[in-house]
Design a protein around this motif. Sequence first.
Motif, PDB file in Angstrom:
ATOM      1  N   SER A  47      -0.640  -7.206   1.145  1.00  0.00           N
ATOM      2  CA  SER A  47      -0.732  -5.796   0.771  1.00  0.00           C
ATOM      3  C   SER A  47      -0.858  -4.903   2.006  1.00  0.00           C
ATOM      4  O   SER A  47      -0.139  -3.909   2.143  1.00  0.00           O
ATOM      5  CB  SER A  47      -1.933  -5.598  -0.156  1.00  0.00           C
ATOM      6  N   ASP A  48      -1.753  -5.264   2.910  1.00  0.00           N
ATOM      7  CA  ASP A  48      -2.017  -4.454   4.110  1.00  0.00           C
ATOM      8  C   ASP A  48      -0.812  -4.388   5.051  1.00  0.00           C
ATOM      9  O   ASP A  48      -0.621  -3.390   5.737  1.00  0.00           O
ATOM     10  CB  ASP A  48      -3.219  -5.008   4.886  1.00  0.00           C
ATOM     11  N   THR A  49      -0.028  -5.451   5.106  1.00  0.00           N
ATOM     12  CA  THR A  49       1.102  -5.495   6.043  1.00  0.00           C
ATOM     13  C   THR A  49       2.421  -5.054   5.413  1.00  0.00           C
ATOM     14  O   THR A  49       3.436  -4.975   6.100  1.00  0.00           O
ATOM     15  CB  THR A  49       1.285  -6.919   6.621  1.00  0.00           C
ATOM     16  N   GLY A  50       2.429  -4.779   4.117  1.00  0.00           N
ATOM     17  CA  GLY A  50       3.644  -4.326   3.457  1.00  0.00           C
ATOM     18  C   GLY A  50       4.739  -5.375   3.408  1.00  0.00           C
ATOM     19  O   GLY A  50       5.919  -5.057   3.496  1.00  0.00           O
ATOM     20  N   THR A  51       4.345  -6.631   3.240  1.00  0.00           N
ATOM     21  CA  THR A  51       5.319  -7.731   3.232  1.00  0.00           C
ATOM     22  C   THR A  51       5.516  -8.333   1.839  1.00  0.00           C
ATOM     23  O   THR A  51       5.925  -9.488   1.715  1.00  0.00           O
ATOM     24  CB  THR A  51       4.897  -8.846   4.218  1.00  0.00           C
ATOM     25  N   SER A  52       5.275  -7.562   0.815  1.00  0.00           N
ATOM     26  CA  SER A  52       5.359  -8.103  -0.548  1.00  0.00           C
ATOM     27  C   SER A  52       6.785  -8.252  -1.072  1.00  0.00           C
ATOM     28  O   SER A  52       6.985  -8.784  -2.155  1.00  0.00           O
ATOM     29  CB  SER A  52       4.558  -7.228  -1.515  1.00  0.00           C
TER      30      SER A  52
END
Length: 196
Positions: free
Chosen positions: A137-142
């Motif tokens: 979630s924090d790294t935007g890798t979903s």
Amino acid sequence: MRTRILLPAALAAAVLTLTACGSDEDSASAGDTGASPTKASSPTGSPAGSLDSGGGSQGAKVPEALDFTATTVDGKPFDAKTLAGKPTVLWFWAPWCPTCKGQAAETAKVAAANQGRANVVGVAGLDESAAMRDFVSDTGTSAFPHLSDESGEVWKRFEITQQSYYVILDRTGRTVHEGVLPGGKGLAEKLSALTG
């Protein structure tokens, strides 16, 4: 009897615990190593029937490297056989690793640019599922799947001993690169060579 059960588990935990977050210095010693005949990523595989949609090519042979199942960080079942027939990037990371966080943006960019032509899969380890979900979630890798490998089974399968490590397989499942790519630099070029 109890020693037989505890010793393998303790050994596996020791191997995973001894890993340290990779640094730029690691890249010099962990560059391209090519395929290793003892690794799970050997090109030998068994034929597969039709694959489920959402991953690999219909009727592609499933190499030994992709003959495993896991669970994603959001709790969904994952069958690596669906990756067969396309180049695949396995990105081994840990939630608390700053080097891994530094690779996230470039890895997500490469995954988006190669959607439909190659697979990118994160393999999270060395922590609990909640921390893994937070990292995604924090790294935007979903936008690409991440496996929750709390037990270290996938890490052991590919003989991974440190996080922030990439394993790149060609369409046959043969390892063509493994190592640290600081900031994910070079990942796009390595994958481009396989997707042509």
